[in-house]
Scaffold this motif. Structure first.
Motif, PDB file in Angstrom:
ATOM      1  N   THR A  84       3.436   5.947 -11.315  1.00  0.00           N
ATOM      2  CA  THR A  84       4.846   5.886 -11.728  1.00  0.00           C
ATOM      3  C   THR A  84       5.018   6.661 -13.036  1.00  0.00           C
ATOM      4  O   THR A  84       4.085   6.762 -13.844  1.00  0.00           O
ATOM      5  CB  THR A  84       5.303   4.425 -11.941  1.00  0.00           C
ATOM      6  OG1 THR A  84       4.365   3.788 -12.809  1.00  0.00           O
ATOM      7  CG2 THR A  84       5.384   3.671 -10.629  1.00  0.00           C
ATOM      8  N   GLU A 104      -3.631   9.103  -4.938  1.00  0.00           N
ATOM      9  CA  GLU A 104      -3.109   9.355  -6.294  1.00  0.00           C
ATOM     10  C   GLU A 104      -2.836  10.845  -6.507  1.00  0.00           C
ATOM     11  O   GLU A 104      -1.895  11.212  -7.211  1.00  0.00           O
ATOM     12  CB  GLU A 104      -4.089   8.812  -7.332  1.00  0.00           C
ATOM     13  CG  GLU A 104      -4.087   7.285  -7.406  1.00  0.00           C
ATOM     14  CD  GLU A 104      -5.253   6.706  -8.189  1.00  0.00           C
ATOM     15  OE1 GLU A 104      -5.126   5.569  -8.664  1.00  0.00           O
ATOM     16  OE2 GLU A 104      -6.306   7.380  -8.309  1.00  0.00           O
ATOM     17  N   HIS A 116       5.484  -0.322   0.876  1.00  0.00           N
ATOM     18  CA  HIS A 116       5.137   0.798  -0.009  1.00  0.00           C
ATOM     19  C   HIS A 116       5.121   0.386  -1.485  1.00  0.00           C
ATOM     20  O   HIS A 116       6.112  -0.080  -2.029  1.00  0.00           O
ATOM     21  CB  HIS A 116       6.136   1.936   0.185  1.00  0.00           C
ATOM     22  CG  HIS A 116       5.892   3.100  -0.738  1.00  0.00           C
ATOM     23  ND1 HIS A 116       4.757   3.875  -0.674  1.00  0.00           N
ATOM     24  CD2 HIS A 116       6.631   3.594  -1.770  1.00  0.00           C
ATOM     25  CE1 HIS A 116       4.806   4.810  -1.606  1.00  0.00           C
ATOM     26  NE2 HIS A 116       5.933   4.659  -2.294  1.00  0.00           N
ATOM     27  N   GLY A 169       8.430  11.648  -1.676  1.00  0.00           N
ATOM     28  CA  GLY A 169       7.943  10.280  -1.873  1.00  0.00           C
ATOM     29  C   GLY A 169       8.946   9.167  -1.631  1.00  0.00           C
ATOM     30  O   GLY A 169       8.705   8.030  -2.031  1.00  0.00           O
ATOM     31  N   ARG A 193       0.866  -1.185   0.000  1.00  0.00           N
ATOM     32  CA  ARG A 193       0.000   0.000   0.000  1.00  0.00           C
ATOM     33  C   ARG A 193       0.898   1.228   0.000  1.00  0.00           C
ATOM     34  O   ARG A 193       1.917   1.259   0.696  1.00  0.00           O
ATOM     35  CB  ARG A 193      -0.857  -0.034   1.264  1.00  0.00           C
ATOM     36  CG  ARG A 193      -1.812   1.114   1.365  1.00  0.00           C
ATOM     37  CD  ARG A 193      -2.734   0.942   2.549  1.00  0.00           C
ATOM     38  NE  ARG A 193      -3.415   2.197   2.804  1.00  0.00           N
ATOM     39  CZ  ARG A 193      -4.155   2.447   3.863  1.00  0.00           C
ATOM     40  NH1 ARG A 193      -4.335   1.507   4.782  1.00  0.00           N
ATOM     41  NH2 ARG A 193      -4.726   3.621   4.025  1.00  0.00           N
ATOM     42  N   SER A 194       0.537   2.217  -0.771  1.00  0.00           N
ATOM     43  CA  SER A 194       1.349   3.433  -0.812  1.00  0.00           C
ATOM     44  C   SER A 194       1.270   4.184   0.510  1.00  0.00           C
ATOM     45  O   SER A 194       0.183   4.313   1.089  1.00  0.00           O
ATOM     46  CB  SER A 194       0.849   4.348  -1.932  1.00  0.00           C
ATOM     47  OG  SER A 194       1.429   5.628  -1.791  1.00  0.00           O
ATOM     48  N   PRO A 196       4.070   2.428  -4.953  1.00  0.00           N
ATOM     49  CA  PRO A 196       3.562   3.710  -5.459  1.00  0.00           C
ATOM     50  C   PRO A 196       2.263   3.524  -6.227  1.00  0.00           C
ATOM     51  O   PRO A 196       2.060   2.510  -6.891  1.00  0.00           O
ATOM     52  CB  PRO A 196       4.681   4.189  -6.384  1.00  0.00           C
ATOM     53  CG  PRO A 196       5.881   3.398  -6.026  1.00  0.00           C
ATOM     54  CD  PRO A 196       5.394   2.100  -5.465  1.00  0.00           C
ATOM     55  N   LEU A 197       1.406   4.524  -6.134  1.00  0.00           N
ATOM     56  CA  LEU A 197       0.145   4.513  -6.878  1.00  0.00           C
ATOM     57  C   LEU A 197       0.319   5.072  -8.284  1.00  0.00           C
ATOM     58  O   LEU A 197      -0.532   4.896  -9.142  1.00  0.00           O
ATOM     59  CB  LEU A 197      -0.882   5.375  -6.134  1.00  0.00           C
ATOM     60  CG  LEU A 197      -1.278   4.884  -4.751  1.00  0.00           C
ATOM     61  CD1 LEU A 197      -2.026   5.973  -4.000  1.00  0.00           C
ATOM     62  CD2 LEU A 197      -2.130   3.634  -4.872  1.00  0.00           C
ATOM     63  N   GLU A 223       0.330  11.644  -4.565  1.00  0.00           N
ATOM     64  CA  GLU A 223       1.545  11.186  -5.269  1.00  0.00           C
ATOM     65  C   GLU A 223       1.916  12.112  -6.427  1.00  0.00           C
ATOM     66  O   GLU A 223       3.092  12.281  -6.734  1.00  0.00           O
ATOM     67  CB  GLU A 223       1.388   9.740  -5.733  1.00  0.00           C
ATOM     68  CG  GLU A 223       1.501   8.793  -4.560  1.00  0.00           C
ATOM     69  CD  GLU A 223       1.998   7.408  -4.925  1.00  0.00           C
ATOM     70  OE1 GLU A 223       2.399   7.182  -6.079  1.00  0.00           O
ATOM     71  OE2 GLU A 223       1.963   6.539  -4.034  1.00  0.00           O
TER      72      GLU A 223
END
Ligand code: SF4
Length: 360
Positions: free
Chosen positions: A71, A140, A66, A45, A9-10, A68-69, A143
């Motif tokens: 990239t 999102e 972690h 991040g 999970r981010s 990432p949601l 991020e």
């Protein structure tokens, strides 16, 4: 062994108390959560950045958790150093975020998307051509902010301001936008400050009132683009639902409750909304209001949904429009054009990437 979807999970999707609970589950002191998240947000991040001593095993646990949601899928840098990021989400969809250098050499402004695609159908916008796909989650959006912060840091700048002015209508995804703004603005997390954040809308009246009720303290920008309902309805289908007078009344309420002056966005389109008479009409609407007008130069996006081809106003027409406003004591400026040599208009880079992927 590959990590299952439920194992990852981010960190951008965690509220501080949720991460504290996760750390406690792992057998660490919950109090470390605040430091973990502060480092994650401040570094743009990174997970457990730097050499700070962490309890044995915590950094490794966090890195394993972690995922990432968003990239980086593509990146365009313009001659003026405007940088457009195309970010790929977990479901393969893409969104755009933009970093714009400030005239001060150590600062930059960011622009984030709130939805994948957009349902608003503004006739001069590239995003609308692909339609609406889905709302973005708060994580999102966070991020995107972190990607822009990292991008700014890499060129020696600080991300100073952020606008929700990319793909999508933020007020139609308000719950997630509120959570994202709270995280970006929180001193314990993004520490950007709500005064540095602007939410832009095409004029969703109930959404403006709901944003006011959320009491985030952010700035509001309203994309008006025409001073009369008929021209506006031709450009923005939402103009048929909410009239100019109704939208400005909602903007008045927002300004009164937030104490933040509202910005009126006006994209000048040749022989559509750029006549001196239309400037005078706009000035009449704003008489007695302390709203600032941001005039935008149009970035052509090809044939519109309704088959029109829009062009930017001539320099003479744009200058005359500004002069009419200023002669009537309206505070107005041109927004500096950005990234003219790349796909600068919202949605263009994403559309180009989608066309390239579909090509045989
Ligand atoms: S201008 Fe904004 S609200 Fe209008 S279609 Fe494009 S992304 Fe949506």
């Amino acid at each position: 062994m590959s990590r299952g979807a439920t194992d990852v999970r981010s960190l951008a999707s965690f509220a501080p108390d949720e991460l504290a609970a996760q750390l406690a589950d792992w057998g660490f002191k919950p109090g470390h959560a605040a430091r973990v998240l502060r480092g994650f947000y401040a570094s743009g991040g990174q997970v457990a950045p730097g050499q700070a001593p962490w309890p044995a095993g915590l950094a490794a646990k966090l890195r394993a958790l972690h995922a990432p949601l968003a990239t980086l899928a593509a990146r365009q840098v313009a001659e003026d150093l405007t940088t457009k990021l195309l970010l790929r989400l977990g479901d393969g969809r893409t969104v755009e975020s933009v970093l714009m250098p400030d005239y001060r050499p150590d600062r930059a402004a960011g622009c984030v998307s709130s939805q994948v695609g957009c349902a608003m159908g503004c006739d001069f916008c590239a995003t609308t051509k692909t339609g609406f796909e889905r709302n973005l989650t708060a994580g999102e959006m966070v991020e995107q902010f972190l990607a822009l912060r990292a991008e700014a840091g890499a060129v020696g700048r600080r991300l100073q301001t952020l606008v929700f002015m990319g793909m999508g209508e933020p007020l139609l995804n308000l719950d997630a936008v509120v959570v994202a703004v709270e995280r970006m603005a929180s001193n314990a997390l993004g520490a950007l400050g709500s005064r540095q954040i602007t939410v832009s809308t095409v004029g969703i009246v109930p959404g403006i009132d709901a944003l006011a009720a959320a009491r985030l303290g952010v700035h509001l920008a309203v994309s008006l683009h025409a001073p009369d309902d008929a021209t506006r309805a031709q450009l923005l289908p939402m103009g048929r639902r909410f009239g100019v007078g109704e939208i400005l009344a909602a903007a008045d309420r927002y300004q009164a409750s937030s104490g933040r002056p509202v910005t009126i966005q006006y994209c000048l389109l040749r022989e559509v909304n750029d006549s001196p008479a239309q400037a005078r009409q706009l000035a009449d609407l704003l008489r007695g209001r302390t709203m600032h007008v941001n005039l935008l130069r149009y970035n052509p996006t090809g044939l519109s949904l309704r088959g029109a081809t829009y062009a930017a106003s001539s320099d003479a027409a744009a200058g005359a429009f500004l002069a009419e406003l200023r002669a009537r004591r309206v505070v107005a400026h041109f927004r500096r054009p950005r990234g003219r040599d790349i796909d600068a208009a919202c949605g263009q880079l994403r559309r180009r990437a989608a066309l390239a992927a579909a090509a045989p």
